[in-house]
Scaffold this motif. Structure first.
Motif, PDB file in Angstrom:
ATOM      1  N   TRP A   5       0.822  -1.211   0.000  1.00 32.85           N
ATOM      2  CA  TRP A   5       0.000   0.000   0.000  1.00 32.85           C
ATOM      3  C   TRP A   5       0.854   1.258   0.000  1.00 32.85           C
ATOM      4  O   TRP A   5       0.494   2.259  -0.627  1.00 32.85           O
ATOM      5  CB  TRP A   5      -0.989  -0.004   1.163  1.00 32.85           C
ATOM      6  CG  TRP A   5      -2.186  -0.826   0.836  1.00 32.85           C
ATOM      7  CD1 TRP A   5      -2.572  -1.998   1.425  1.00 32.85           C
ATOM      8  CD2 TRP A   5      -3.153  -0.583  -0.191  1.00 32.85           C
ATOM      9  NE1 TRP A   5      -3.702  -2.491   0.814  1.00 32.85           N
ATOM     10  CE2 TRP A   5      -4.084  -1.641  -0.173  1.00 32.85           C
ATOM     11  CE3 TRP A   5      -3.318   0.425  -1.139  1.00 32.85           C
ATOM     12  CZ2 TRP A   5      -5.164  -1.699  -1.058  1.00 32.85           C
ATOM     13  CZ3 TRP A   5      -4.394   0.359  -2.017  1.00 32.85           C
ATOM     14  CH2 TRP A   5      -5.292  -0.683  -1.969  1.00 32.85           C
ATOM     15  N   LYS A   6       1.990   1.251   0.683  1.00 36.64           N
ATOM     16  CA  LYS A   6       2.891   2.415   0.629  1.00 36.64           C
ATOM     17  C   LYS A   6       3.342   2.655  -0.803  1.00 36.64           C
ATOM     18  O   LYS A   6       3.370   3.793  -1.282  1.00 36.64           O
ATOM     19  CB  LYS A   6       4.103   2.203   1.536  1.00 36.64           C
ATOM     20  CG  LYS A   6       3.826   2.409   2.990  1.00 36.64           C
ATOM     21  CD  LYS A   6       5.068   2.165   3.822  1.00 36.64           C
ATOM     22  CE  LYS A   6       4.728   2.187   5.289  1.00 36.64           C
ATOM     23  NZ  LYS A   6       5.859   1.801   6.135  1.00 36.64           N
TER      24      LYS A   6
ATOM     25  N   MET B 281       0.406   4.011  -2.843  1.00 34.41           N
ATOM     26  CA  MET B 281       0.096   5.403  -2.499  1.00 34.41           C
ATOM     27  C   MET B 281       1.086   6.384  -3.118  1.00 34.41           C
ATOM     28  O   MET B 281       0.757   7.551  -3.318  1.00 34.41           O
ATOM     29  CB  MET B 281       0.050   5.577  -0.972  1.00 34.41           C
ATOM     30  CG  MET B 281      -1.165   4.946  -0.311  1.00 34.41           C
ATOM     31  SD  MET B 281      -2.738   5.635  -0.866  1.00 34.41           S
ATOM     32  CE  MET B 281      -2.587   7.320  -0.301  1.00 34.41           C
TER      33      MET B 281
ATOM     34  N   ILE C 111      -0.051   8.467  -6.053  1.00 36.19           N
ATOM     35  CA  ILE C 111      -0.878   9.652  -5.838  1.00 36.19           C
ATOM     36  C   ILE C 111       0.075  10.828  -5.613  1.00 36.19           C
ATOM     37  O   ILE C 111       0.839  10.822  -4.651  1.00 36.19           O
ATOM     38  CB  ILE C 111      -1.811   9.483  -4.602  1.00 36.19           C
ATOM     39  CG1 ILE C 111      -2.612   8.180  -4.683  1.00 36.19           C
ATOM     40  CG2 ILE C 111      -2.692  10.703  -4.433  1.00 36.19           C
ATOM     41  CD1 ILE C 111      -3.525   8.053  -5.865  1.00 36.19           C
TER      42      ILE C 111
ATOM     43  N   VAL D  96     -11.309  10.318   1.085  1.00 37.60           N
ATOM     44  CA  VAL D  96     -10.861   8.971   0.730  1.00 37.60           C
ATOM     45  C   VAL D  96     -11.908   7.959   1.175  1.00 37.60           C
ATOM     46  O   VAL D  96     -12.419   8.025   2.297  1.00 37.60           O
ATOM     47  CB  VAL D  96      -9.506   8.644   1.395  1.00 37.60           C
ATOM     48  CG1 VAL D  96      -9.058   7.229   1.075  1.00 37.60           C
ATOM     49  CG2 VAL D  96      -8.443   9.665   0.984  1.00 37.60           C
TER      50      VAL D  96
ATOM     51  N   VAL E  68      -2.316   5.950   4.508  1.00 37.49           N
ATOM     52  CA  VAL E  68      -3.059   7.013   3.816  1.00 37.49           C
ATOM     53  C   VAL E  68      -2.816   8.351   4.487  1.00 37.49           C
ATOM     54  O   VAL E  68      -2.528   9.353   3.827  1.00 37.49           O
ATOM     55  CB  VAL E  68      -4.569   6.679   3.763  1.00 37.49           C
ATOM     56  CG1 VAL E  68      -5.377   7.863   3.269  1.00 37.49           C
ATOM     57  CG2 VAL E  68      -4.821   5.463   2.891  1.00 37.49           C
TER      58      VAL E  68
ATOM     59  N   ARG F  72       0.644   9.802   3.864  1.00 37.01           N
ATOM     60  CA  ARG F  72       0.829  10.301   2.499  1.00 37.01           C
ATOM     61  C   ARG F  72       0.006  11.555   2.228  1.00 37.01           C
ATOM     62  O   ARG F  72       0.463  12.477   1.551  1.00 37.01           O
ATOM     63  CB  ARG F  72       0.465   9.197   1.489  1.00 37.01           C
ATOM     64  CG  ARG F  72       0.610   9.586   0.047  1.00 37.01           C
ATOM     65  CD  ARG F  72       2.054   9.735  -0.339  1.00 37.01           C
ATOM     66  NE  ARG F  72       2.173  10.112  -1.739  1.00 37.01           N
ATOM     67  CZ  ARG F  72       3.309  10.297  -2.340  1.00 37.01           C
ATOM     68  NH1 ARG F  72       4.443  10.118  -1.684  1.00 37.01           N
ATOM     69  NH2 ARG F  72       3.350  10.647  -3.597  1.00 37.01           N
TER      70      ARG F  72
ATOM     71  N   LEU G 126      -9.898   3.281  -2.423  1.00 36.74           N
ATOM     72  CA  LEU G 126      -9.005   2.142  -2.247  1.00 36.74           C
ATOM     73  C   LEU G 126      -9.864   0.886  -2.129  1.00 36.74           C
ATOM     74  O   LEU G 126     -10.673   0.780  -1.211  1.00 36.74           O
ATOM     75  CB  LEU G 126      -8.159   2.321  -0.980  1.00 36.74           C
ATOM     76  CG  LEU G 126      -7.359   3.618  -0.907  1.00 36.74           C
ATOM     77  CD1 LEU G 126      -6.804   3.828   0.483  1.00 36.74           C
ATOM     78  CD2 LEU G 126      -6.250   3.604  -1.935  1.00 36.74           C
TER      79      LEU G 126
END
Length: 178
Positions: free
Chosen positions: A45-46, A49, A52, A61, A75, A78, A129
């Motif tokens: 996920w990092k 992200m 973006i 989100v 999230v 970021r 997501l």
């Protein structure tokens, strides 16, 4: 030796036995032997992200699949102070996210099936997501056209969509630009 290792098992009608274990300060959550929140999923996920842009203007989100809440700090790290809404179908996962301290404050949690709840949403989101699993299997609504249409109705015009399809990349063929 509780500071080095701790383990818990949560019974769930929807996911079966959910196994949680902490090594040092890192919690890992497994459903049917598949990692839902682990160092691997956090790294994934990092990396996602990073797609973006930092100054993307993402303020709202939607997370489809809260799981144990591992995405929340990623999230927020970021995007900063964004509004977070999560739809989670398993109340035990919501309980786990809260107990493991996954930053569930200032998070709007909708308990229900994303397939049913998504069409009821009236707002638009800058980022969605999709992380809907039952063990290692992507939840079946993720490939249904009515679900994808509902997704597009709540995704803002210049919004971003990130999907975790794990070992089923062919599901992405259902997500074509309109």
């Amino acid at each position: 030796m509780n500071f080095l290792y701790e383990s818990r098992t949560y019974p769930s009608e929807k996911n079966g036995a959910i196994k949680c274990f902490r090594v040092l300060s890192q919690w890992n959550v497994l459903v049917q032997g598949c990692g839902q929140t682990t160092s691997y999923t956090n790294a994934m996920w990092k990396n996602a992200m990073r797609r973006i842009p930092l100054h993307s203007g993402v303020k709202k989100v939607l997370m489809l699949g809260l799981g144990a809440g591992g995405m929340i700090p990623i999230v927020r790290n970021r995007l900063g102070n964004c509004s977070l809404t999560a739809i989670e179908w398993d109340p035990v996962m919501v309980q786990i996210a809260k107990e493991l301290g996954k930053h569930t404050e200032n998070l709007n949690i909708i308990l229900g099936d994303a397939y049913e709840e998504l069409p009821r949403l009236k707002e638009q989101f800058d980022l969605i997501l999709v992380d809907m699993f039952q063990g290692a299997k992507v939840s079946s609504p993720a490939s249904q056209q009515s679900f994808i249409t509902a997704l597009s109705s709540v995704l803002g015009r210049d919004g971003y969509l990130l999907c975790n399809v794990f070992s089923e990349p062919e599901l992405l063929t259902h997500y074509t630009p309109v």
